[in-house]
Design a protein around this motif. Sequence first.
Motif, PDB file in Angstrom:
ATOM      1  N   LYS A  85      10.646 -29.276  -6.209  1.00  0.00           N
ATOM      2  CA  LYS A  85      12.091 -28.678  -5.047  1.00  0.00           C
ATOM      3  C   LYS A  85      12.593 -29.973  -4.452  1.00  0.00           C
ATOM      4  O   LYS A  85      12.335 -31.140  -3.741  1.00  0.00           O
ATOM      5  CB  LYS A  85      11.977 -27.575  -4.290  1.00  0.00           C
ATOM      6  N   SER A 109      18.738 -27.182  -7.666  1.00  0.00           N
ATOM      7  CA  SER A 109      17.962 -25.539  -8.893  1.00  0.00           C
ATOM      8  C   SER A 109      17.927 -26.513 -10.032  1.00  0.00           C
ATOM      9  O   SER A 109      18.970 -27.450 -10.712  1.00  0.00           O
ATOM     10  CB  SER A 109      18.829 -24.350  -8.777  1.00  0.00           C
ATOM     11  N   GLU A 110      17.212 -26.051 -10.790  1.00  0.00           N
ATOM     12  CA  GLU A 110      16.979 -26.254 -12.573  1.00  0.00           C
ATOM     13  C   GLU A 110      17.910 -25.689 -13.335  1.00  0.00           C
ATOM     14  O   GLU A 110      18.898 -25.452 -12.715  1.00  0.00           O
ATOM     15  CB  GLU A 110      15.793 -25.698 -12.997  1.00  0.00           C
ATOM     16  N   GLY A 111      18.570 -27.146 -13.920  1.00  0.00           N
ATOM     17  CA  GLY A 111      19.993 -26.842 -14.970  1.00  0.00           C
ATOM     18  C   GLY A 111      20.911 -28.630 -14.745  1.00  0.00           C
ATOM     19  O   GLY A 111      20.721 -28.975 -13.683  1.00  0.00           O
ATOM     20  N   GLU A 118      21.613 -32.475 -12.751  1.00  0.00           N
ATOM     21  CA  GLU A 118      20.424 -32.055 -14.334  1.00  0.00           C
ATOM     22  C   GLU A 118      19.291 -32.294 -13.510  1.00  0.00           C
ATOM     23  O   GLU A 118      18.730 -33.153 -13.495  1.00  0.00           O
ATOM     24  CB  GLU A 118      20.805 -32.997 -15.341  1.00  0.00           C
ATOM     25  N   VAL A 119      18.713 -31.093 -14.164  1.00  0.00           N
ATOM     26  CA  VAL A 119      17.617 -31.255 -12.563  1.00  0.00           C
ATOM     27  C   VAL A 119      16.511 -30.414 -13.967  1.00  0.00           C
ATOM     28  O   VAL A 119      16.749 -29.287 -14.573  1.00  0.00           O
ATOM     29  CB  VAL A 119      17.280 -30.134 -11.872  1.00  0.00           C
ATOM     30  N   SER A 120      15.426 -31.366 -14.087  1.00  0.00           N
ATOM     31  CA  SER A 120      14.393 -30.641 -14.793  1.00  0.00           C
ATOM     32  C   SER A 120      12.990 -30.154 -13.213  1.00  0.00           C
ATOM     33  O   SER A 120      12.863 -30.792 -12.516  1.00  0.00           O
ATOM     34  CB  SER A 120      13.949 -31.080 -16.016  1.00  0.00           C
ATOM     35  N   PRO A 121      12.070 -29.697 -14.546  1.00  0.00           N
ATOM     36  CA  PRO A 121      10.229 -29.550 -13.585  1.00  0.00           C
ATOM     37  C   PRO A 121       9.936 -30.870 -13.119  1.00  0.00           C
ATOM     38  O   PRO A 121       9.657 -30.571 -12.037  1.00  0.00           O
ATOM     39  CB  PRO A 121       9.336 -28.955 -15.045  1.00  0.00           C
ATOM     40  N   VAL A 136      14.933 -35.625 -11.873  1.00  0.00           N
ATOM     41  CA  VAL A 136      16.391 -35.574 -10.902  1.00  0.00           C
ATOM     42  C   VAL A 136      17.462 -36.130 -11.418  1.00  0.00           C
ATOM     43  O   VAL A 136      16.841 -37.411 -11.607  1.00  0.00           O
ATOM     44  CB  VAL A 136      16.738 -35.409  -9.737  1.00  0.00           C
TER      45      VAL A 136
END
Length: 408
Positions: A2, A20-22, A49-52, A55
């Motif tokens: 996170k 948050s993701e997305g 733009e956040v992925s697992p 960022v």
Amino acid sequence: MKHQLTVIDGQEAGRVFDLSEGMTSFGRSRTAEMQIGDRSVSRQHCAFEVSPTSVEIVDLKSSSGTYVNSQRVERKILGPGDEIRVGNTRLRVSSTDSEQATVIVPGSGTSLVKGESDIQLPDLIGMNVHDYQIESKLADGRSGAVFLATEKSVSRTIALKVLWPEISDNHEAMQRFVRAMKTMFPVRHENLIQIYNAGRTEQGLTWVAMEHVEGESMAQVIQRIGTAGMLDWDYAYRVAVHTARALEAAFEHQIVHRNIKPENILMRSSDQVVKLGDMMLAKAFEGHLAKQITLPGQLIGDLSYISPEATVDSTATDGRSDIYSLGVTCYALLTGRPPFEARSLPAMLDKMQNDVPQSPKKYQLSINDLFAGCVMKMLEKRPEDRHQSPTALLKDLDLIGKSANLVV
């Protein structure tokens, strides 16, 4: 993992945004998913733009631009410690995964002592250290060996510095190392080799994971000059400008490098960007331990790049000492040798403290007069006669670049 954004400067300093993701928009509009009151920020300024595994920041055609570590960007992958500027607001990226965001403080476990363990640094190739698969050795240095490695969780090539066992086993050195790494994590700049993480294994190996620079060190370049002839002066000019920018970023955090020499300055082959490394390690290992890990014959060579005042009291040096060391490096790039050389330590110290260096133009007439004068000013014996800060040095270098129509 996170991630968070913390406002570190601006009217909403201290505010924290969770990422948050997305895709999440950022701006002063009420429709922005992360809204801020700074009126110099565009209504829809940028997005995250956040992925697992990553960022990424994306500029949304903002009026004043989006900056990461002082560089304007359209799109850029972010890491813990990166600083973002939008309008009059500065934010810092952090991770709630403490292993990735902070130094792993040395704890319990068997210390690795040279000659007393089954694991020796030359045997690390093919092994895993933390999340890093070691592929090959790149270089040996005073404080440790540097390996090419793969960070498995994100499939990224990195440089992994593993400290010599006698350093890892020294409690005082480890405490200095921890403080030094914690100081460096927030510092990000295009011309500084980025530190990703640091820690210690259960077996007692202390390591630093950092950005891998595909290119040449200035030590390799200077060695090459001896066989292939002189470089054009604008090569040394580029090194001076980029390294001074790195020092300016460090200066803003009250950091003095203390160990600027050709081995610690690299030029990336793909775009000729110069990177300064080993920041804070000299501070971590100064004093008695530094003498212990100096190899025979190494002292005089390193001494060439130390300021005259540092030969008297290394703890009393400031940023002007770094400027001197950069001047020596530029001199060596221009001439193929440092300004002073000697076969004995007393003779070397006498030259450094009393002799006036010859102008680099004696060795290469084509050197720009203004740049030769700038290098000589960097090499002044008294700190007060040099440029007083990296910013002052950059001002001089900028004037030289404009007069010679150089853009670096």
